[in-house]
Design an enzyme around this catalytic site. Structure first.
Site, PDB file in Angstrom:
ATOM      1  N   HIS A 176      -5.956   4.754   1.921  1.00  0.00           N
ATOM      2  CA  HIS A 176      -5.951   3.317   1.691  1.00  0.00           C
ATOM      3  C   HIS A 176      -6.843   2.994   0.502  1.00  0.00           C
ATOM      4  O   HIS A 176      -7.721   3.769   0.115  1.00  0.00           O
ATOM      5  CB  HIS A 176      -6.472   2.579   2.926  1.00  0.00           C
ATOM      6  CG  HIS A 176      -5.662   2.837   4.154  1.00  0.00           C
ATOM      7  ND1 HIS A 176      -4.402   2.315   4.343  1.00  0.00           N
ATOM      8  CD2 HIS A 176      -5.920   3.590   5.262  1.00  0.00           C
ATOM      9  CE1 HIS A 176      -3.923   2.710   5.505  1.00  0.00           C
ATOM     10  NE2 HIS A 176      -4.821   3.494   6.084  1.00  0.00           N
ATOM     11  N   CYS A 208      -3.008   1.752  -2.081  1.00  0.00           N
ATOM     12  CA  CYS A 208      -2.864   0.374  -2.524  1.00  0.00           C
ATOM     13  C   CYS A 208      -3.918   0.055  -3.582  1.00  0.00           C
ATOM     14  O   CYS A 208      -5.070   0.499  -3.472  1.00  0.00           O
ATOM     15  CB  CYS A 208      -3.017  -0.585  -1.338  1.00  0.00           C
ATOM     16  SG  CYS A 208      -1.660  -0.483  -0.153  1.00  0.00           S
TER      17      CYS A 208
END
Length: 387
Positions: A148, A189
């Site tokens: 992430h 991301c």
């Protein structure tokens, strides 16, 4: 020549059939593979890291030139129906068998990762295998990171790698001639934000015949970035090895149905499948309770950030404008102070329940770039989160 950032939308780790030109002047291939997460809900990260290892290993890169960092809590997890086996695609073969485990568990940290890149063996002498890059000015370096991320950060299990620390390390590698060509493939991301503001001279504005070159490869389709004219035309396999071991090929059977789920929704999707698969009333009740907690946490995070923006701006209109913008990160000091305060006093995204907080960090970028002072931002957080 300034360093540029490339955006490749194909899954380069699957491009195992391309031909290869070896590094110039007898250089070597070096590979660093990092899965920065833990927990069953983040299965995909360690699965992809294992697959990356299998690719470069079968392509002939020796293990002493590969460093793998992964928490290693997936293969034998209670949730794994096939103990000791990890796959990275439907009906895929086991990618866990034989994988290197240089740094696992609590050794999977930003500091360890940066020490590996710098070749700082002293910094990791009491951690894992102690292996670091020993690359030099003739070598190709390939860095694969999956986890992430948020604006200017990549998440590790218990900490975050911040963009300024990564940039400092890349500058160190450049000035100490740790590579001839280097590729970062970051699958997270906001990954493009980790490479946007490298200094212009990092790719060779000095008077050198063959200056080192580096490129970031991200999967951020919305990032508006261009490629370095020379390195962007190189074959991916020039960083992943060339010697194919045909006796143990990686099987890639066709996938008939792609059941794609947005990253923030993966935990809920897994819970739904568990719920559908169980016939036990008490287990079903516990799953429903967990799903409810995740949904309520997501709503609370969104509402809290809206309230924080309102307190900062003093206006619903201005708050909505902040929340609907996507400004580029430049004011690192303000943003890092605000982000650290948000994590400490509002929602720590390293707790799986609050992972969705990473999706809200863009608002902190926006208020910092708009010019609001950091002390005002922190006071607003205290009022909303602690009040």
């Amino acid at each position: 020549m300034a360093l540029k950032v490339a955006v490749f939308l194909s899954c380069v780790l699957g491009m195992s059939t391309l031909t290869l030109e070896e590094p110039e002047d007898g250089g070597k291939h070096w590979v660093v593979i990092v899965a920065g997460s833990n927990g069953w809900y983040n299965y995909r990260h360690q699965a992809d890291a294992c697959h990356a290892y299998q690719i470069v290993h079968q392509n002939g890169i020796p293990d002493e030139q590969i460093v793998v960092m992964m928490y290693d809590d997936i293969a034998y997890s209670d949730d794994n129906p096939t103990k000791g086996i990890i796959i990275n695609r439907p009906n895929g073969t086991d990618v866990y068998k034989g994988v290197l485990k240089d740094y696992t568990n609590k050794d999977v940290t930003p500091d360890t990762f940066l020490a590996v890149l710098r070749g700082d063996a002293e910094a990791v002498k009491n951690k894992g295998s102690g292996k670091v890059l020993q690359s030099g000015p003739k070598d190709h370096v390939f860095v694969y990171f999956t986890d992430h991320g948020g604006p200017g950060i990549l998440a590790f299990p218990d900490d975050d790698l911040k963009v300024q620390h990564l940039n400092k390390t890349i500058r160190y590698m450049y000035h100490h001639k740790k590579y001839q060509k280097m590729v970062f493939y970051i699958e997270a991301c906001e990954s493009g934000s980790m490479m946007e503001n490298l200094p212009d001279d990092i790719n060779g504005r000095f008077e050198k015949r063959n200056p080192p070159q580096a490129v970031c490869v991200s999967k951020e389709a919305h990032q508006h970035q261009s490629c370095d004219a020379s390195i962007s035309h190189m074959k991916v396999m020039q960083f992943q090895g060339s010697k194919r071991n045909s006796s143990t090929p990686i099987s890639l059977p066709p996938v008939d149905h792609y059941d794609l789920t947005p990253s923030p929704d993966v935990p809920l999707a897994i819970m739904k499948r568990k719920l559908m698969a169980t016939n036990d009333f008490y287990e079903a009740k516990a799953i429903v309770k967990e799903m409810k907690a995740h949904l309520e946490a997501r709503q609370l995070i969104q509402e809290s950030m809206h309230k924080i923006m309102f307190v900062i701006t003093g206006s619903k209109e201005h708050a909505n404008k902040i929340l609907s913008s996507r400004l580029s990160l430049r004011n690192y000091d303000c943003y890092e102070s605000a982000m650290d305060h948000f994590k400490k006093h509002c929602f720590n995204w390293h707790n799986p329940l609050y992972e969705y907080a990473l999706r809200q960090l863009y608002a902190l970028v926006n208020v910092c770039e708009t010019g609001y002072p950091v002390d005002r931002i922190q006071l607003a957080m205290d009022e909303v989160c602690l009040g």
